[in-house]
Every structure is written in structure tokens, then in C-alpha cells.
Scaffold this motif. Structure first.
Motif, mmCIF file in Angstrom:
data_model
loop_
_atom_site.group_PDB
_atom_site.id
_atom_site.type_symbol
_atom_site.label_atom_id
_atom_site.label_comp_id
_atom_site.label_asym_id
_atom_site.label_seq_id
_atom_site.Cartn_x
_atom_site.Cartn_y
_atom_site.Cartn_z
ATOM 1 N N GLY A 1 0.788 -1.218 0.000
ATOM 2 C CA GLY A 1 0.000 0.000 0.000
ATOM 3 C C GLY A 1 0.822 1.271 0.000
ATOM 4 N N GLU A 2 1.552 1.517 -1.114
ATOM 5 C CA GLU A 2 2.375 2.724 -1.194
ATOM 6 C C GLU A 2 2.852 2.938 -2.615
ATOM 7 N N VAL A 3 2.983 4.188 -3.018
ATOM 8 C CA VAL A 3 3.746 4.548 -4.206
ATOM 9 C C VAL A 3 4.847 5.501 -3.757
ATOM 10 N N ALA A 4 6.000 5.425 -4.435
ATOM 11 C CA ALA A 4 7.136 6.228 -3.991
ATOM 12 C C ALA A 4 8.076 6.473 -5.147
ATOM 13 N N THR A 5 8.862 7.534 -5.021
ATOM 14 C CA THR A 5 9.888 7.848 -6.010
ATOM 15 C C THR A 5 10.987 8.659 -5.336
ATOM 16 N N TYR A 6 11.917 9.113 -6.137
ATOM 17 C CA TYR A 6 12.976 10.024 -5.693
ATOM 18 C C TYR A 6 12.665 11.388 -6.287
ATOM 19 N N SER A 7 12.616 12.388 -5.449
ATOM 20 C CA SER A 7 12.255 13.725 -5.920
ATOM 21 C C SER A 7 13.445 14.398 -6.588
ATOM 22 N N SER A 8 13.184 15.063 -7.710
ATOM 23 C CA SER A 8 14.249 15.825 -8.362
ATOM 24 C C SER A 8 14.563 17.099 -7.585
ATOM 25 N N SER A 9 13.593 17.577 -6.814
ATOM 26 C CA SER A 9 13.801 18.707 -5.909
ATOM 27 C C SER A 9 12.735 18.652 -4.835
ATOM 28 N N ILE A 10 13.074 19.146 -3.660
ATOM 29 C CA ILE A 10 12.085 19.210 -2.580
ATOM 30 C C ILE A 10 12.533 20.256 -1.582
ATOM 31 N N GLU A 11 11.568 21.035 -1.130
ATOM 32 C CA GLU A 11 11.839 22.027 -0.088
ATOM 33 C C GLU A 11 10.557 22.270 0.694
ATOM 34 N N GLY A 12 10.726 22.798 1.895
ATOM 35 C CA GLY A 12 9.573 23.118 2.722
ATOM 36 C C GLY A 12 9.697 22.498 4.100
ATOM 37 N N LEU A 13 8.554 22.326 4.754
ATOM 38 C CA LEU A 13 8.502 21.818 6.125
ATOM 39 C C LEU A 13 7.733 20.507 6.157
ATOM 40 N N LEU A 14 8.323 19.503 6.774
ATOM 41 C CA LEU A 14 7.645 18.238 7.042
ATOM 42 C C LEU A 14 7.300 18.174 8.515
ATOM 43 N N VAL A 15 6.048 17.891 8.817
ATOM 44 C CA VAL A 15 5.622 17.641 10.197
ATOM 45 C C VAL A 15 5.183 16.180 10.267
ATOM 46 N N ALA A 16 6.032 15.344 10.839
ATOM 47 C CA ALA A 16 5.748 13.916 10.956
ATOM 48 C C ALA A 16 4.988 13.689 12.254
ATOM 49 N N ASP A 17 3.682 13.522 12.147
ATOM 50 C CA ASP A 17 2.822 13.415 13.325
ATOM 51 C C ASP A 17 2.175 12.041 13.440
ATOM 52 N N PHE A 18 2.677 11.051 12.679
ATOM 53 C CA PHE A 18 2.102 9.709 12.756
ATOM 54 C C PHE A 18 3.096 8.729 13.378
ATOM 55 N N ALA A 19 4.245 8.514 12.716
ATOM 56 C CA ALA A 19 5.215 7.540 13.218
ATOM 57 C C ALA A 19 6.511 7.663 12.440
ATOM 58 N N PHE A 20 7.530 6.936 12.882
ATOM 59 C CA PHE A 20 8.734 6.778 12.089
ATOM 60 C C PHE A 20 8.896 5.304 11.740
ATOM 61 N N ASN A 21 9.703 5.026 10.724
ATOM 62 C CA ASN A 21 10.108 3.662 10.391
ATOM 63 C C ASN A 21 11.553 3.731 9.936
ATOM 64 N N VAL A 22 12.412 2.986 10.586
ATOM 65 C CA VAL A 22 13.843 3.044 10.294
ATOM 66 C C VAL A 22 14.369 1.628 10.090
ATOM 67 N N ASN A 23 15.342 1.475 9.196
ATOM 68 C CA ASN A 23 15.895 0.145 8.935
ATOM 69 C C ASN A 23 16.943 -0.210 9.986
ATOM 70 N N ALA A 24 16.527 -0.160 11.224
ATOM 71 C CA ALA A 24 17.361 -0.556 12.348
ATOM 72 C C ALA A 24 16.461 -1.216 13.371
ATOM 73 N N ILE A 25 17.038 -2.035 14.202
ATOM 74 C CA ILE A 25 16.268 -2.689 15.257
ATOM 75 C C ILE A 25 16.264 -1.770 16.463
ATOM 76 N N THR A 26 15.091 -1.335 16.853
ATOM 77 C CA THR A 26 14.972 -0.392 17.965
ATOM 78 C C THR A 26 13.852 -0.818 18.892
ATOM 79 N N GLU A 27 14.040 -0.613 20.163
ATOM 80 C CA GLU A 27 13.042 -0.993 21.155
ATOM 81 C C GLU A 27 12.101 0.163 21.500
ATOM 82 N N ARG A 28 12.352 1.336 20.962
ATOM 83 C CA ARG A 28 11.526 2.486 21.326
ATOM 84 C C ARG A 28 10.232 2.483 20.522
ATOM 85 N N SER A 29 9.219 3.141 21.049
ATOM 86 C CA SER A 29 7.954 3.285 20.333
ATOM 87 C C SER A 29 8.159 4.179 19.123
ATOM 88 N N SER A 30 7.545 3.793 18.017
ATOM 89 C CA SER A 30 7.675 4.573 16.785
ATOM 90 C C SER A 30 6.602 5.641 16.654
#
Length: 398
Positions: free
Chosen positions: A191-220
Motif C-alpha cells: 500500500g504505497e507509491v514512492a519515487t525520488y524527488s528531483s527537488s524538494i523544499e519546505g517543512l515536514l511535520v511527521a505526526d504519525f510515526a517513524f520507520n527506520v531500517n534498524a532494530i529499535t526498542e523504542r515506540s515509533s
């Protein structure tokens, strides 16, 4: 007692995703953290009066896995129908090349490989409740608008405002929709579409969760403590969060080489993912809305850097404007398309190269000579608090 929604998701996996047939040969591979998940899938297969084989595996590094997998596979001449390989891992995506080597002698048109990451109850109770046909129609609706586009803008209620350039002739789109194609692996949850942006600027407010390719015990989860990232020239130049532990975790991530580069523009489409789960998870990443991946990019050749970390910061919902069209698309209410899915896209969005082929010692987890190194509240780099104190912004400088 087995939750009814979980059981429904197990059957959706077999019926809607795999489209299981009685002539299929089935192999289930799993890491120890996914044993209960595999037990449920095994029970559902057994109720269909079908045989299967199970192959345990260690995450990331398992020298004997290829032999165990080969021993579980019948000779190609004895496969009457399709060969189905389902793998389940909770926090990793391992042994990709070993699996590809094992299935090489088989007909690629009848060899189905589906790889589940984030194997937990929510994979079945929420993410797999959306069928591949539904996700394909939603992905198609976004791709048929975004592929020809040159400019996108995304805004959210919490303040995200991103202006994005896209170049679909140069950078591929990835469409994760749960649909198998000959020669490809299906990555679940979908359930996702994605690409690499040729340019991007502005503000991101991540208010849902994170996902990282590391093993972490903290809440996302980031609902209570959103992360703010200022982006200029395809790079994070400043970030802040009012929660000290989240801020320290971001410090740990962004100190990796090239981690401040924007490597992915992602749009989630899985409408069954409603609330963030605590697990560091691709389930959260599929939430309808925008997410930005920092660090490693999702392209094959055209982006001239490699990074050993990929950190997705996920916003909840949002509106998407395309070129000069004044009417935005509500990312939580995308109208599905009846058109065929575009062919100019790739299905995979998770990769697991061999450890010894990596530029650095990382593959879906932080692997060192000591083994898997966890991000944790007591990590020495977190204790040193190399970044500013609570709520203060950290700015990148060349």
C-alpha cells in the motif's frame, strides 16, 4: 483466543494475496520472532487440507539457511502447480539473494515469493484487510496523475508544506500493491507509491510515526510528539522535537553518513491502517498520507550516493496538488482507478543484500562485529546528547 480480525487477515493473505490453490507447493520460512505468526498461517493452510514445509532462519546472518531452504524444496520436475514461498520476519528482511538462488532452477512464471516484514498481529488485523485489487486501484489512481507531473505540493493539517519536483523519465516510481508478477518478490504489508524527488523544499511535520531500517526498542509513534524537519535543496537542514528521547534518536540517525539527504518521497495508500502501532514498522509507513525517507534512496543507478540508514518520517493524511490543477487529492480518500496499473514502476521497496556486499555493515538492522546493535535509551551516543537540549533545533552545516 485468536482475534477474529487477525484470523480474517490470515485468510486474506492466503486467499486474496497468494490466491492459494490445492496444487501449490508451500514453504514457510520464518525468524524466531515470527513463530506465532507462522503458527497461525500454518493452521489456516492445514484447514485447507494442504501440506506445507516450514524452514526456520536466523535474521540477517545465517550461514546454513540456504542449505535448509534447498532441502525443503522439491525438485523442479516434481512441482505440479506453483511453488509458493512465504517468509515472515518482525524487524528484518533477510537472505534475499539466498532465496533468489534457491528458486533459480524453477519456472519464474509459477514461483511466487511473498516476504512479510513487520510480522505481528496488526499485519493481519489491519494491513492485510485491504486486498491487492483495492490497493492496486488506489496506487494506479495516484500513479496515472503523478507520473506525467512535474510539480507536486503536499500540505497537512499539522503544518506540512512541501514543494516537490518530480522527473519520472529519470527516476522510477515504486508501487507496492501486493500483486505478484513473474520474477518479482511481493513485499508485505502493501500500500504505497514512492519515487525520488528531483527537488524538494519546505517543512515536514511527521505526526504519525517513524520507520527506520534498524532494530529499535523504542515506540515509533509520533502522535504526541511530532517531528519537524526543514528541507532545502533535497536535504534536511534543521529538525526538532519537544520530546528528548525522540530528539536523541533523531540525532543518532542523522549522524550517519548522507542520512540528511532526502532519498524517498512516499505516498501511503493502505486505507486499513488507521492508527500508528508501537512497533518500528512498515505498517505505519503504509498509512495514507505523505512520508519522507531520509538517507538511502530507492533508485537503482541514478542517485550518486549510498547510505547505511533509511529513516521514514510519516505524516498523517494530507492534500496533494499536482502541477497547476487547483483541486487537490485527499490522500485519505483517493478515488480508485479502473485503468490498468502502469508498467513503468517497480514492485519492491525493501532490499536485503548480503552483509558482505554492503558498503557498510548494515542491512535492515545495525550490524556490527558484536552482532545486531540496538538503538536504545541507554546507547552511549544518546547519553552524550551531542545535539541541543529539549525542543532546540539542530541545524546541519557542510
Amino acid at each position: 483466543m485468536l482475534n477474529a480480525e487477525v484470523w480474517q487477515g490470515v485468510n486474506s493473505l492466503l486467499d486474496d494475496y497468494v490466491e492459494l490453490r490445492h496444487t501449490d507447493t508451500i514453504v514457510l520460512a520464518y525468524t524466531p520472532d515470527s513463530y506465532e505468526v507462522v503458527a497461525r498461517v500454518s493452521a489456516a493452510i492445514a484447514l485447507r487440507q494442504m501440506e506445507f514445509r516450514r524452514v526456520p532462519m536466523l535474521p540477517l546472518v545465517d550461514p546454513d539457511f540456504s542449505q535448509r531452504l534447498a532441502a525443503a524444496l522439491p525438485p523442479p520436475t516434481q512441482v505440479a502447480g506453483r511453488l509458493i514461498i512465504l517468509t515472515f520476519e518482525r524487524e528484518t528482511m533477510s537472505h534475499d539473494q539466498d532465496i533468489r538462488d534457491a528458486i533459480a532452477p524453477y519456472d519464474k512464471n509459477s514461483c511466487v515469493v511473498m516476504r512479510a516484514i513487520s510480522s505481528c498481529e496488526e499485519l493481519f488485523s489491519s494491513a492485510l484487510q485491504a486486498t491487492p485489487n483495492e490497493l492496486s486501484a488506489l496506487n494506479t489512481a495516484l500513479l496515472e496523475r503523478c507520473i506525467p507531473a512535474q510539480r507536486l505540493q503536499v500540505k497537512t493539517k499539522m503544518g506540512t508544506d512541501l514543494r516537490i519536483g518530480v522527473d519520472s523519465r529519470r527516476y522510477k516510481w515504486i508501487s507496492n500493491r501486493g500483486k505478484w508478477r513473474p520474477g518479482s518478490f511481493v513485499i508485505l504489508p502493501a500500500g504505497e507509491v514512492a519515487t525520488y524527488s528531483s527537488s524538494i523544499e519546505g517543512l515536514l511535520v511527521a505526526d504519525f510515526a517513524f520507520n527506520v531500517n534498524a532494530i529499535t526498542e523504542r515506540s515509533s509513534r509520533l502522535k504526541e510528539h511530532p517531528v519537524f524537519v526543514e528541507i532545502r535543496d533535497n536535504r534536511a537542514v534543521k529538525y526538532w522535537c519537544d520530546d528528548l528521547t525522540v530528539k536523541s534518536f533523531l540525532d543518532e540517525c542523522f549522524t550517519k553518513r548522507c542520512a540528511f539527504n532526502v532519498g524517498e518521497l512516499g505516498l501511503g495508500t493502505n486505507y486499513k491502517v488507521l492508527t500508528p502501532i508501537e512497533l518500528n514498522s512498515h505498517i505505519n509507513e503504509r498509512r495514507p498520507g505523505v512520508h519522507i525517507g531520509f538517507g538511502q534512496h530507492n533508485q537503482d543507478l541514478d542517485v550518486p550516493y549510498r547510505c547505511n540508514i533509511h529513516l521514514d518520517l510519516i505524516a498523517d493524511g494530507g492534500l496533494l496538488w499536482i502541477d497547476d490543477d487547483p483541486e487537490p487529492i485527499d490522500l485519505e480518500r483517493v478515488n480508485p482507478s479502473d485503468a490498468p496499473h502502469p508498467t513503468r514502476s517497480r514492485d519492491e521497496d525493501v532490499f536485503s543484500p548480503r552483509i558482505d556486499e554492503l558498503e557498510v555493515d548494515d542491512c535492515c538492522g545495525v550490524v556490527t562485529q558484536r552482532g545486531i546493535e540496538l538503538f536504545s535509551e541507554t546507547h552511549s551516543d544518546v547519553e552524550r546528547l551531542r545535539g541541543p537540549e529539549r525542543g532546540e533545533a539542530l541545524e546541519f552545516r557542510d
